[in-house]
Scaffold this motif. Structure first.
Motif, PDB file in Angstrom:
ATOM      1  N   LEU A  80       0.892  -1.154   0.183  1.00 15.07           N
ATOM      2  CA  LEU A  80       0.095  -0.006   0.090  1.00 15.07           C
ATOM      3  C   LEU A  80       0.792   1.262   0.098  1.00 15.07           C
ATOM      4  O   LEU A  80       1.565   1.567  -1.128  1.00 15.07           O
ATOM      5  N   LEU A  81       0.976   2.017   1.128  1.00 15.77           N
ATOM      6  CA  LEU A  81       1.714   3.094   1.282  1.00 15.77           C
ATOM      7  C   LEU A  81       3.175   2.830   1.573  1.00 15.77           C
ATOM      8  O   LEU A  81       3.634   2.970   2.716  1.00 15.77           O
ATOM      9  N   ALA A  82       3.992   2.338   0.685  1.00 15.60           N
ATOM     10  CA  ALA A  82       5.282   1.607   1.038  1.00 15.60           C
ATOM     11  C   ALA A  82       6.212   2.659   1.321  1.00 15.60           C
ATOM     12  O   ALA A  82       7.396   2.347   2.158  1.00 15.60           O
ATOM     13  N   VAL A  83       6.174   3.663   0.617  1.00 15.86           N
ATOM     14  CA  VAL A  83       7.331   4.851   1.018  1.00 15.86           C
ATOM     15  C   VAL A  83       6.739   5.858   1.630  1.00 15.86           C
ATOM     16  O   VAL A  83       5.416   6.462   1.808  1.00 15.86           O
ATOM     17  N   GLN A  84       7.329   6.335   2.777  1.00 17.49           N
ATOM     18  CA  GLN A  84       6.895   7.271   3.710  1.00 17.49           C
ATOM     19  C   GLN A  84       7.878   8.437   3.762  1.00 17.49           C
ATOM     20  O   GLN A  84       9.032   8.180   3.741  1.00 17.49           O
ATOM     21  N   LEU A  85       7.358   9.730   3.621  1.00 19.52           N
ATOM     22  CA  LEU A  85       8.141  10.763   3.476  1.00 19.52           C
ATOM     23  C   LEU A  85       8.001  11.884   4.272  1.00 19.52           C
ATOM     24  O   LEU A  85       6.717  11.848   4.821  1.00 19.52           O
ATOM     25  N   ALA A  86       8.789  12.543   5.282  1.00 20.18           N
ATOM     26  CA  ALA A  86       8.386  13.398   6.390  1.00 20.18           C
ATOM     27  C   ALA A  86       9.063  15.037   5.724  1.00 20.18           C
ATOM     28  O   ALA A  86      10.103  15.183   5.493  1.00 20.18           O
ATOM     29  N   VAL A  87       7.982  15.818   5.945  1.00 21.21           N
ATOM     30  CA  VAL A  87       8.261  17.129   5.633  1.00 21.21           C
ATOM     31  C   VAL A  87       8.537  17.785   7.121  1.00 21.21           C
ATOM     32  O   VAL A  87       7.505  17.902   7.947  1.00 21.21           O
ATOM     33  N   PRO A  88       9.746  18.268   7.413  1.00 23.83           N
ATOM     34  CA  PRO A  88      10.117  19.009   8.877  1.00 23.83           C
ATOM     35  C   PRO A  88       9.412  20.278   8.917  1.00 23.83           C
ATOM     36  O   PRO A  88       9.077  20.802   8.065  1.00 23.83           O
ATOM     37  N   LEU A  89       9.431  20.808  10.278  1.00 19.77           N
ATOM     38  CA  LEU A  89       9.247  21.883  10.559  1.00 19.77           C
ATOM     39  C   LEU A  89      10.342  23.060  10.166  1.00 19.77           C
ATOM     40  O   LEU A  89      11.518  22.578  10.456  1.00 19.77           O
ATOM     41  N   PRO A  90      10.048  24.004   9.334  1.00 14.23           N
ATOM     42  CA  PRO A  90      11.201  24.701   8.918  1.00 14.23           C
ATOM     43  C   PRO A  90      12.004  25.476  10.049  1.00 14.23           C
ATOM     44  O   PRO A  90      11.511  26.082  11.116  1.00 14.23           O
ATOM     45  N   ASP A  91      13.331  25.402   9.915  1.00 16.24           N
ATOM     46  CA  ASP A  91      14.417  26.100  11.065  1.00 16.24           C
ATOM     47  C   ASP A  91      14.348  27.575  10.241  1.00 16.24           C
ATOM     48  O   ASP A  91      13.893  28.193   9.286  1.00 16.24           O
ATOM     49  N   ALA A  92      15.158  28.316  11.148  1.00 18.48           N
ATOM     50  CA  ALA A  92      15.245  29.956  10.683  1.00 18.48           C
ATOM     51  C   ALA A  92      15.676  29.790   9.478  1.00 18.48           C
ATOM     52  O   ALA A  92      15.392  30.867   8.557  1.00 18.48           O
ATOM     53  N   ALA A  93      16.868  29.190   8.818  1.00 21.04           N
ATOM     54  CA  ALA A  93      17.466  29.331   7.625  1.00 21.04           C
ATOM     55  C   ALA A  93      16.280  29.111   6.315  1.00 21.04           C
ATOM     56  O   ALA A  93      16.109  29.782   5.311  1.00 21.04           O
ATOM     57  N   MET A  94      15.709  27.959   6.588  1.00 19.45           N
ATOM     58  CA  MET A  94      14.528  27.620   5.836  1.00 19.45           C
ATOM     59  C   MET A  94      13.292  28.823   5.796  1.00 19.45           C
ATOM     60  O   MET A  94      12.783  29.230   4.728  1.00 19.45           O
ATOM     61  N   ARG A  95      13.075  29.257   6.997  1.00 16.97           N
ATOM     62  CA  ARG A  95      12.151  30.157   6.879  1.00 16.97           C
ATOM     63  C   ARG A  95      12.591  31.512   6.295  1.00 16.97           C
ATOM     64  O   ARG A  95      11.812  32.142   5.614  1.00 16.97           O
ATOM     65  N   ARG A  96      13.760  31.764   6.397  1.00 19.93           N
ATOM     66  CA  ARG A  96      14.361  32.843   5.716  1.00 19.93           C
ATOM     67  C   ARG A  96      14.169  32.624   4.172  1.00 19.93           C
ATOM     68  O   ARG A  96      13.807  33.641   3.376  1.00 19.93           O
ATOM     69  N   GLU A  97      14.481  31.601   3.554  1.00 21.55           N
ATOM     70  CA  GLU A  97      14.392  31.290   2.198  1.00 21.55           C
ATOM     71  C   GLU A  97      12.813  31.311   1.879  1.00 21.55           C
ATOM     72  O   GLU A  97      12.414  31.661   0.679  1.00 21.55           O
ATOM     73  N   GLN A  98      11.868  30.896   2.562  1.00 25.83           N
ATOM     74  CA  GLN A  98      10.277  30.829   2.407  1.00 25.83           C
ATOM     75  C   GLN A  98       9.883  32.334   2.211  1.00 25.83           C
ATOM     76  O   GLN A  98       9.043  32.646   1.546  1.00 25.83           O
ATOM     77  N   LEU A  99      10.540  33.087   3.302  1.00 25.51           N
ATOM     78  CA  LEU A  99       9.954  34.576   3.049  1.00 25.51           C
ATOM     79  C   LEU A  99      10.468  35.251   1.872  1.00 25.51           C
ATOM     80  O   LEU A  99       9.783  35.964   1.296  1.00 25.51           O
ATOM     81  N   SER A 100      11.725  34.870   1.623  1.00 28.68           N
ATOM     82  CA  SER A 100      12.054  35.235   0.351  1.00 28.68           C
ATOM     83  C   SER A 100      11.257  35.158  -0.894  1.00 28.68           C
ATOM     84  O   SER A 100      11.040  35.858  -1.684  1.00 28.68           O
ATOM     85  N   VAL A 101      10.748  33.839  -1.056  1.00 29.46           N
ATOM     86  CA  VAL A 101       9.956  33.360  -2.082  1.00 29.46           C
ATOM     87  C   VAL A 101       8.448  34.132  -1.980  1.00 29.46           C
ATOM     88  O   VAL A 101       7.895  34.633  -3.007  1.00 29.46           O
ATOM     89  N   LEU A 102       7.899  34.249  -0.717  1.00 29.88           N
ATOM     90  CA  LEU A 102       6.829  34.871  -0.499  1.00 29.88           C
ATOM     91  C   LEU A 102       6.689  36.293  -0.761  1.00 29.88           C
ATOM     92  O   LEU A 102       5.412  36.940  -0.986  1.00 29.88           O
ATOM     93  N   THR A 103       7.671  37.057  -0.387  1.00 29.96           N
ATOM     94  CA  THR A 103       7.656  38.388  -0.478  1.00 29.96           C
ATOM     95  C   THR A 103       8.315  38.857  -1.951  1.00 29.96           C
ATOM     96  O   THR A 103       8.890  40.170  -2.076  1.00 29.96           O
ATOM     97  N   ARG A 104       8.509  38.046  -2.892  1.00 32.69           N
ATOM     98  CA  ARG A 104       9.230  38.266  -4.229  1.00 32.69           C
ATOM     99  C   ARG A 104       8.619  39.507  -4.724  1.00 32.69           C
ATOM    100  O   ARG A 104       8.730  40.293  -5.667  1.00 32.69           O
ATOM    101  N   GLY A 105       7.092  39.270  -4.873  1.00 30.16           N
ATOM    102  CA  GLY A 105       6.353  40.313  -5.400  1.00 30.16           C
ATOM    103  C   GLY A 105       5.922  41.496  -4.702  1.00 30.16           C
ATOM    104  O   GLY A 105       5.323  42.548  -5.326  1.00 30.16           O
ATOM    105  N   MET A 106       6.481  41.627  -3.518  1.00 29.20           N
ATOM    106  CA  MET A 106       6.340  42.771  -2.822  1.00 29.20           C
ATOM    107  C   MET A 106       7.258  43.778  -2.834  1.00 29.20           C
ATOM    108  O   MET A 106       8.500  43.650  -2.698  1.00 29.20           O
ATOM    109  N   PRO A 107       7.048  45.141  -2.882  1.00 21.90           N
ATOM    110  CA  PRO A 107       7.967  46.528  -2.840  1.00 21.90           C
ATOM    111  C   PRO A 107       8.251  46.507  -1.363  1.00 21.90           C
ATOM    112  O   PRO A 107       7.662  47.063  -0.423  1.00 21.90           O
ATOM    113  N   LEU A 108       9.597  45.902  -0.815  1.00 22.41           N
ATOM    114  CA  LEU A 108       9.839  45.873   0.582  1.00 22.41           C
ATOM    115  C   LEU A 108      10.703  47.126   0.858  1.00 22.41           C
ATOM    116  O   LEU A 108      11.678  47.594  -0.099  1.00 22.41           O
ATOM    117  N   ALA A 109      10.497  47.852   1.639  1.00 20.90           N
ATOM    118  CA  ALA A 109      11.244  49.111   1.948  1.00 20.90           C
ATOM    119  C   ALA A 109      12.638  48.642   2.606  1.00 20.90           C
ATOM    120  O   ALA A 109      13.184  47.539   2.848  1.00 20.90           O
TER     121      ALA A 109
END
Length: 736
Positions: free
Chosen positions: A371-400
C-alpha cells in the motif's frame, strides 16, 4: 407554555461559545418555551436573526438575561443591555445557502470547507457569520466539524478565527439549519453539490484543484523540500516512464506514498510540483469531504476516482488529511472500502499519495508494503528555511530598505509556510491601510512588526500562555537564578549547534520551586520574551481526566505539539498535581499512568529535540523522584523569597511606568517589607497608585503618603514555616 419572551441581551457568554452561532438561556426559560438544548430560536431586536439555544452552565445565571456573543448582538442591531424578543423556531434544513466575503477568503476557502465550517449553525439572510466551526453541541457530524479547523488554519492562518462572512441568501425562508446535504457556495462563484449525492470536494490545500488556470508551483518555490521532492520525483519517474527496465529486472515499484508533516508545511504543493515535473495528472481529494458523505455515496465516489485515474495515466491520486478516511481508532466501513480500493489502484500502477499532519491517527495497516510503502516526512522549517520561504513569499512585494527578513525569520519559530504566507499577507494589508493614496506604496519593517503581533503559528493556536513584553532584564534581582535559567533553558534553544559541536546533550528540563508569589511564573514569561521560542503552558491539573486513557493522550498531544513548534518551551505549572509520587494516589492509577507517560516523552525512544521543559511547584517533595533524575527535570532551581536589596529591585521594576514622587525611597521601602514576596511588592505599587487616584483623579504622581496608605491594605503573604522548609530542602538538593 409561553409563545415568546422578552429578555435583556448580555455579552457575558462563555468564551468557547463565541461566534459559534449559539446563545445560552436559563433552563427555566427554555422549559417555559419548550426549547430543548440545540433547538433553533428566533431573536428579534432592531433586526431579526436566528441561532441555536443551549442552557447556561452556572447556577447563578439570570432568568431575565439572554447570553450572546458580539456577533449575534451585532446581527440584532443592539448593544449590550438591549431588549430582545425570543421565540422558538421549527427545525428546517437549508437546501441552499449563498455567502459573500473578502476576495482573499473566497479564493482560498473551498465551498466544501465552507459547508463544514457552517455545519450545525442556523443562518439567516443578511446575517454575518464566522468561520469558527460549531463545535459546542455534540452530534453525528462532530468529527467532520473538527476536521475542518486544521484545513482553515492551513489556508488562512490563525486569522480565520476573526474572519466574517455575510449570508446573501437562504433558500428555505429567512432562517434554516446548515446540514451535510445543504448546497453552500460563494455569491457568483463556486458551490457544492448536495452532501449525499454530491461530488467529492477537491483538496483545500491545492488551489489548482479548484482553479485550473493556476499553474503548479515550481520546486524553486518550495525551499527546504528539495530532498523530499527528489525522492518523490525519482519514484514517480521510474514507475511512470521506465516500467520496461523494471520488467527486465523482474521487479516492479509500488507507487503508494504517505507524506507526513505539520499542517501548512507544503505537502500538497510538493506533490503538485513533482507531478508537473514528471508530466502526471493530479486528482486531489480532501479526506473529510468524503467522510462527510454516507458510506454508500463515499464508496461510489472512491470507485469513480479509481476508474478515472486508471483511464488517464500517468495519474496521481492525492488524498489530503487521510486520517479522516482511515482513522486509527474505530475505523468504519468506509475505511475498509478505502483500504481495498487503495490496494487495487496501487497494483494497477496508479500513484497514490496520502498526506497527514497527524500520522499517529492514521490506520497503521495503510503502511503495508503493498500500500503506502514509501513514507516521506516534511520537517518544521528552521530559521534558515524560513528565511528562504520569506524570500519566495515576498518576491512580488515592494519591500522598504529597513525590512530585515533575517530578523523576521528569527522571530517566527514554529511558523510553517502557510503561517509565513499569512504573515506576509497581513504585513501587506497593514501597508495598504497606511498608504491608501500613495503611488508607490512599500511594505516596511513596522508592517511586519504589526503583523507579528496578530499572526501566530498554527501549531500554537491552543497555547494558553500570553507571552508578555518582558525579558529577564525586567526581573528584579535573582541574578544567580537568571544565570542558571539562561544556561539551562536559553542556551539549548538558542545554540543547539554549539552543544552538538561539543558532543554533549543539553539539559532536558528544569524544576523551579520556591514559596508562592516569588516570581516562578513571571520568570518563565521573561524567558519566553527573551529566548525567541514558542511557549506551551499547561496547569498540572488540566491534563488529568477521569476517563481511562484521556490523561495519557493529553500528555502525548502536548509533546507532539511541542515537537511541531520547536524550538519550544513547555511550562508545567503546579507540576506536583500532575506527577505526584507513584503508588500513593487514590485516583485509580490515573496519575501513575500520567507520570509514566511523562517519563516516556521526556527520555523515550523518540528524541525530544529543541524542546525544554520547565516545571514549577511550591511542593517539590510531592513530585515523583523519577521525574527529577538526569535527562528529565534534572536541574532544580530554588527561587528564594526576596531580601531587602531584591525587594528594592522588584519595586523598581514594578514601578517603571509609575510616576513616583521624590519622597518615595524604594531602598528604604524594600528594607521595611520583611515577609513580602515579589507578588506582594508588585501589589503594593499598584495599591499605592490606586490610593493616589482615591485622593484625586487628577493626581500626577504617587507620593510617600500613598505608599503608606497602601501598606495598610497589602499584607505580607510569605509563611515563615514554609520558607524555612524550602530553604532546608534547597540546601540538600543543589542544582545538578
Amino acid at each position: 407554555m409561553a409563545d415568546e419572551l422578552t429578555l435583556t441581551v448580555t455579552t457575558q457568554s462563555a468564551p468557547l461559545d463565541a461566534r459559534r452561532g449559539v446563545v445560552r438561556l436559563h433552563p427555566e426559560v427554555m422549559a417555559a418555551l419548550e426549547i430543548k438544548p440545540g433547538d433553533p430560536v428566533r431573536l428579534a431586536g432592531r433586526h431579526t436573526t436566528a441561532c441555536r439555544a443551549i442552557p447556561t452552565k452556572t447556577a447563578d445565571a439570570s432568568r431575565a438575561l439572554l447570553y450572546a456573543d458580539d456577533l449575534i448582538i451585532g446581527n440584532l442591531g443592539l448593544r449590550d443591555g438591549g431588549q430582545v424578543t425570543l421565540t422558538k423556531l421549527p427545525v428546517v434544513h437549508a437546501r441552499q445557502v449563498t455567502l459573500s466575503g473578502p476576495a482573499e477568503i473566497a479564493a482560498l476557502v473551498t465551498p466544501e470547507m465552507l459547508r463544514l465550517a457552517l455545519l450545525g449553525k442556523v443562518v439567516s439572510t443578511g446575517d454575518d457569520v464566522s468561520l469558527l466551526p460549531q463545535d459546542v453541541l455534540p452530534g453525528d457530524n462532530r468529527a467532520l466539524v473538527e476536521a475542518v479547523t486544521p484545513s482553515l488554519k492551513n489556508r488562512l492562518g490563525y486569522s480565520f478565527t476573526s474572519a466574517l462572512l455575510n449570508v446573501t441568501s437562504v433558500e428555505d425562508g429567512d432562517a434554516a439549519l446548515v446540514s451535510p446535504d445543504t448546497v453552500v457556495g460563494w455569491s457568483g462563484g463556486r458551490r457544492t453539490s448536495g452532501g449525499t449525492a454530491g461530488t467529492v470536494a477537491v483538496a483545500p490545500s491545492s488551489p489548482a484543484a479548484t482553479d485550473p488556470e493556476v499553474p503548479p508551483p515550481s520546486l524553486d518555490d518550495l525551499p527546504g523540500l528539495r530532498a523530499q521532492a527528489k525522492e518523490l520525483e525519482e519514484l514517480l519517474d521510474l514507475g511512470f516512464h521506465h516500467g520496461e527496465v523494471l520488467a527486465r529486472l523482474g521487479t516492479k515499484v509500488s507507487l503508494g506514498v504517505l507524506i507526513s508533516g505539520p499542517s501548512g508545511s507544503g505537502k500538497s504543493a510538493l506533490v503538485r510540483a513533482v507531478a508537473a515535473q514528471v508530466g502526471a495528472r493530479v486528482r486531489p481529494v480532501w479526506g473529510p469531504s468524503l467522510a462527510a458523505l454516507t458510506n454508500d455515496s463515499a464508496a461510489a465516489q472512491l470507485r469513480k476516482l479509481v476508474q478515472e485515474a486508471r483511464e488517464h495515466t500517468p495519474s496521481v491520486l492525492l488524498f489530503s488529511d487521510v486520517e479522516a478516511l482511515a482513522p486509527r481508532d474505530e475505523p468504519g466501513p468506509l475505511a475498509t472500502v478505502f483500504h481495498q480500493l487503495l490496494e487495487e489502484v496501487v497494483r494497477a500502477g496508479v500513484a497514490v499519495v496520502c498526506t497527514t499532519s497527524r500520522p499517529e491517527s492514521v490506520d497503521p495497516s495503510l503502511r503495508a508494503p503493498d500500500l503506502l510503502a514509501v513514507q516521506l516526512a516534511v520537517p518544521l522549517p528552521d530559521a534558515a528555511m524560513r528565511r528562504e520561504q520569506l524570500s519566495v513569499l515576498t518576491r512580488g512585494m515592494p519591500l522598504a530598505e529597513d525590512v530585515r527578513l533575517d530578523d523576521v525569520s528569527a522571530r517566527t519559530p514554529g511558523f510553517v509556510a502557510a503561517d509565513l504566507g499569512a504573515l506576509a499577507r497581513e504585513a501587506g494589508v497593514r501597508a495598504a491601510l497606511r498608504q491608501k493614496d500613495a503611488e508607490s506604496p512599500t511594505v516596511t519593517m513596522a508592517d511586519f512588526e504589526a503583523a507579528l503581533d496578530v499572526v501566530r503559528p498554527t501549531s500554537m493556536a491552543e497555547s494558553t500562555l500570553e507571552v508578555a513584553a518582558v525579558t529577564l532584564d525586567d526581573v528584579g534581582d535573582l541574578v544567580e537564578v537568571k544565570q542558571m535559567l539562561t544556561e539551562s533553558v536559553l542556551w539549548p534553544l538558542t545554540y543547539p549547534d554549539t552543544f552538538a559541536r561539543l558532543g554533549v546533550s543539553p539539559p532536558r528540563g528544569v524544576l523551579l520551586y520556591g514559596p508562592p508569589g516569588c516570581g516562578k511564573t513571571y520568570l518563565v514569561k521573561a524567558i519566553a520574551g527573551t529566548g525567541k521560542a514558542n511557549v506551551l503552558s499547561v496547569k498540572g491539573a488540566e491534563l488529568l481526566s477521569k476517563w481511562v486513557g484521556d490523561s495519557e493522550r493529553a500528555v502525548r498531544e502536548l509533546f507532539r505539539r511541542a515537537r511541531e513548534a520547536a524550538p519550544t518551551l513547555v511550562f508545567l505549572d503546579e507540576v506536583d498535581a500532575l506527577a505526584p509520587t507513584r503508588g500513593q494516589a487514590t485516583d485509580g492509577g490515573t496519575t501513575d499512568r500520567v507520570v509514566a507517560a511523562l517519563l516516556t516523552e521526556l527520555d523515550g525512544v523518540e528524541d525530544l529535540r529543541n524542546v525544554v521543559i520547565i516545571g514549577a511547584t511550591n511542593r517539590p517533595d510531592l513530585i515523583d523522584p523519577a521525574l527529577l533524575r538526569p535527562g528529565r527535570l534534572e536541574r532544580l532551581v530554588y527561587v528564594p523569597p526576596p531580601d531587602a536589596a531584591a525587594r528594592a529591585a522588584i519595586l523598581r521594576a514594578s514601578s517603571k511606568a509609575v510616576p513616583l514622587d521624590k519622597s518615595v525611597d524604594l531602598d528604604e521601602l524594600g528594607a521595611a517589607l520583611a515577609g513580602f514576596s515579589a507578588a506582594d511588592c508588585a501589589a503594593l505599587i499598584r495599591e499605592a497608585a490606586l490610593a493616589a487616584m482615591r485622593d484625586s483623579l487628577e493626581a500626577s504622581t504617587v507620593t510617600a503618603a500613598n505608599v503608606a496608605a497602601a501598606r495598610e491594605r497589602v499584607r505580607p503573604s510569605l509563611d515563615p514555616t514554609q520558607v524555612a522548609w524550602l530553604e532546608a530542602y534547597a540546601s540538600t538538593h543543589q542544582p545538578g
